[in-house]
Design a protein around this motif. Structure first.
Motif, short mmCIF file in Angstrom:
data_model
loop_
_atom_site.label_atom_id
_atom_site.label_comp_id
_atom_site.label_asym_id
_atom_site.label_seq_id
_atom_site.Cartn_x
_atom_site.Cartn_y
_atom_site.Cartn_z
N HIS A 3 -9.77 30.06 17.40
CA HIS A 3 -10.92 29.60 16.61
C HIS A 3 -10.45 29.14 15.22
O HIS A 3 -10.86 28.10 14.73
CB HIS A 3 -11.93 30.74 16.51
CG HIS A 3 -13.10 30.45 15.64
ND1 HIS A 3 -14.11 29.61 16.03
CD2 HIS A 3 -13.43 30.89 14.40
CE1 HIS A 3 -15.01 29.54 15.06
NE2 HIS A 3 -14.62 30.30 14.07
N ASN A 4 -9.56 29.92 14.60
CA ASN A 4 -9.05 29.57 13.27
C ASN A 4 -8.20 28.30 13.34
O ASN A 4 -8.24 27.48 12.42
CB ASN A 4 -8.24 30.74 12.69
CG ASN A 4 -8.10 30.62 11.20
OD1 ASN A 4 -9.08 30.41 10.49
ND2 ASN A 4 -6.89 30.73 10.72
N ASN A 5 -7.43 28.12 14.40
CA ASN A 5 -6.63 26.90 14.56
C ASN A 5 -7.52 25.66 14.65
O ASN A 5 -7.17 24.60 14.13
CB ASN A 5 -5.72 26.99 15.78
CG ASN A 5 -4.58 27.97 15.59
OD1 ASN A 5 -4.21 28.30 14.47
ND2 ASN A 5 -4.03 28.45 16.70
N GLU A 6 -8.67 25.81 15.31
CA GLU A 6 -9.62 24.70 15.41
C GLU A 6 -10.19 24.35 14.04
O GLU A 6 -10.30 23.18 13.68
CB GLU A 6 -10.75 25.06 16.38
CG GLU A 6 -11.73 23.92 16.58
CD GLU A 6 -12.86 24.28 17.55
OE1 GLU A 6 -13.77 23.45 17.70
OE2 GLU A 6 -12.84 25.37 18.15
N ILE A 7 -10.51 25.38 13.26
CA ILE A 7 -11.02 25.16 11.90
C ILE A 7 -9.97 24.42 11.08
O ILE A 7 -10.28 23.42 10.41
CB ILE A 7 -11.39 26.50 11.22
CG1 ILE A 7 -12.58 27.15 11.93
CG2 ILE A 7 -11.69 26.29 9.74
CD1 ILE A 7 -12.86 28.57 11.47
N ILE A 8 -8.74 24.90 11.12
CA ILE A 8 -7.66 24.28 10.36
C ILE A 8 -7.47 22.84 10.78
O ILE A 8 -7.36 21.93 9.94
CB ILE A 8 -6.36 25.11 10.50
CG1 ILE A 8 -6.50 26.44 9.75
CG2 ILE A 8 -5.14 24.32 10.00
CD1 ILE A 8 -5.38 27.42 10.02
N SER A 9 -7.44 22.59 12.07
CA SER A 9 -7.26 21.24 12.59
C SER A 9 -8.39 20.31 12.14
O SER A 9 -8.16 19.18 11.69
CB SER A 9 -7.18 21.26 14.11
OG SER A 9 -7.11 19.96 14.63
N ASP A 10 -9.63 20.80 12.27
CA ASP A 10 -10.79 19.99 11.86
C ASP A 10 -10.75 19.69 10.37
O ASP A 10 -11.00 18.55 9.95
CB ASP A 10 -12.10 20.70 12.21
CG ASP A 10 -12.40 20.69 13.70
OD1 ASP A 10 -11.68 20.03 14.47
OD2 ASP A 10 -13.38 21.37 14.09
N GLN A 61 -8.27 29.05 2.65
CA GLN A 61 -8.93 30.31 2.99
C GLN A 61 -8.73 30.67 4.46
O GLN A 61 -8.79 31.84 4.83
CB GLN A 61 -10.42 30.25 2.67
CG GLN A 61 -10.72 30.21 1.18
CD GLN A 61 -12.19 29.93 0.88
OE1 GLN A 61 -13.00 29.69 1.77
NE2 GLN A 61 -12.52 29.97 -0.41
N HIS A 62 -8.49 29.66 5.28
CA HIS A 62 -8.26 29.89 6.71
C HIS A 62 -6.77 29.89 7.05
O HIS A 62 -6.41 29.86 8.23
CB HIS A 62 -9.01 28.84 7.54
CG HIS A 62 -10.48 29.04 7.52
ND1 HIS A 62 -11.13 29.95 8.32
CD2 HIS A 62 -11.45 28.47 6.75
CE1 HIS A 62 -12.42 29.93 8.07
NE2 HIS A 62 -12.65 29.04 7.11
N GLY A 63 -5.92 29.89 6.04
CA GLY A 63 -4.49 30.00 6.26
C GLY A 63 -3.78 28.67 6.48
O GLY A 63 -2.61 28.65 6.84
N GLY A 64 -4.47 27.57 6.27
CA GLY A 64 -3.84 26.27 6.45
C GLY A 64 -3.51 25.65 5.12
O GLY A 64 -3.91 26.13 4.06
N GLU A 65 -2.75 24.57 5.18
CA GLU A 65 -2.46 23.81 3.97
C GLU A 65 -2.37 22.34 4.32
O GLU A 65 -2.00 21.97 5.43
CB GLU A 65 -1.20 24.30 3.27
CG GLU A 65 0.06 24.18 4.10
CD GLU A 65 1.25 24.73 3.34
OE1 GLU A 65 2.08 23.91 2.92
OE2 GLU A 65 1.34 25.96 3.21
#
Length: 154
Positions: A3-10, A61-65
């Protein structure tokens, strides 16, 4: 985690679109000789940069950059199209405005896809809605200017 990977990707995809818009507007402002359009384009470029910064905060906040400051491939293609049209049309503002309309429509579509997935984007759906409203307003202004331009050229 998926779920978090989808958020980061989006979010990365939306940031790319915003950076594409920023770069496209900057390019358009350098292309046009119309001072009113130049100012409009520069204002929208700044707006897209601010929108991207807001989304980068949520991405972090979701661990992406996001290391993308200049847009993605699609934006580069739009900017290239503007550059090609400039060479052949002597800086024809209507062609620039048409290209911007296409880019803004694509951005709206991308934002709506994220907004229509509220379970994934619950913590920032209000931000996405505010930003897509701003993009729609920009598109409306671009279309209005383009219509006025067509009338004066008739």
């Amino acid at each position: 985690m998926e779920h978090n990977n989808e958020i980061i990707s989006d979010l990365k995809g939306l940031i790319n679109f915003l950076n594409d818009g920023k770069e496209g507007y900057n390019s358009a402002s350098e292309t046009t000789e119309d001072l009113e359009l130049k100012g409009l384009f520069l204002n929208f470029a700044v707006q897209r940069g601010l929108y991207a910064d807001e989304l980068k905060t949520h991405l972090e906040q979701h661990g992406g950059e996001s290391d993308n400051e200049s847009g993605g491939l699609l934006g580069a293609l739009h900017r290239t199209w503007i550059d090609i049209r400039q060479a052949f049309s002597s800086k024809e503002d209507s062609a620039i405005l048409n290209a911007i309309e296409t880019g803004e429509e694509a951005a709206i579509e991308k934002f709506e896809a994220a907004i229509n997935n509220p379970s994934t984007h619950a913590d920032h759906v209000d931000l996405l809605q505010r930003q897509v409203t701003g993009i729609r307003e920009a598109l409306s202004q671009i279309r209005g200017y383009n219509e006025r331009l067509k009338v004066t050229q008739s």
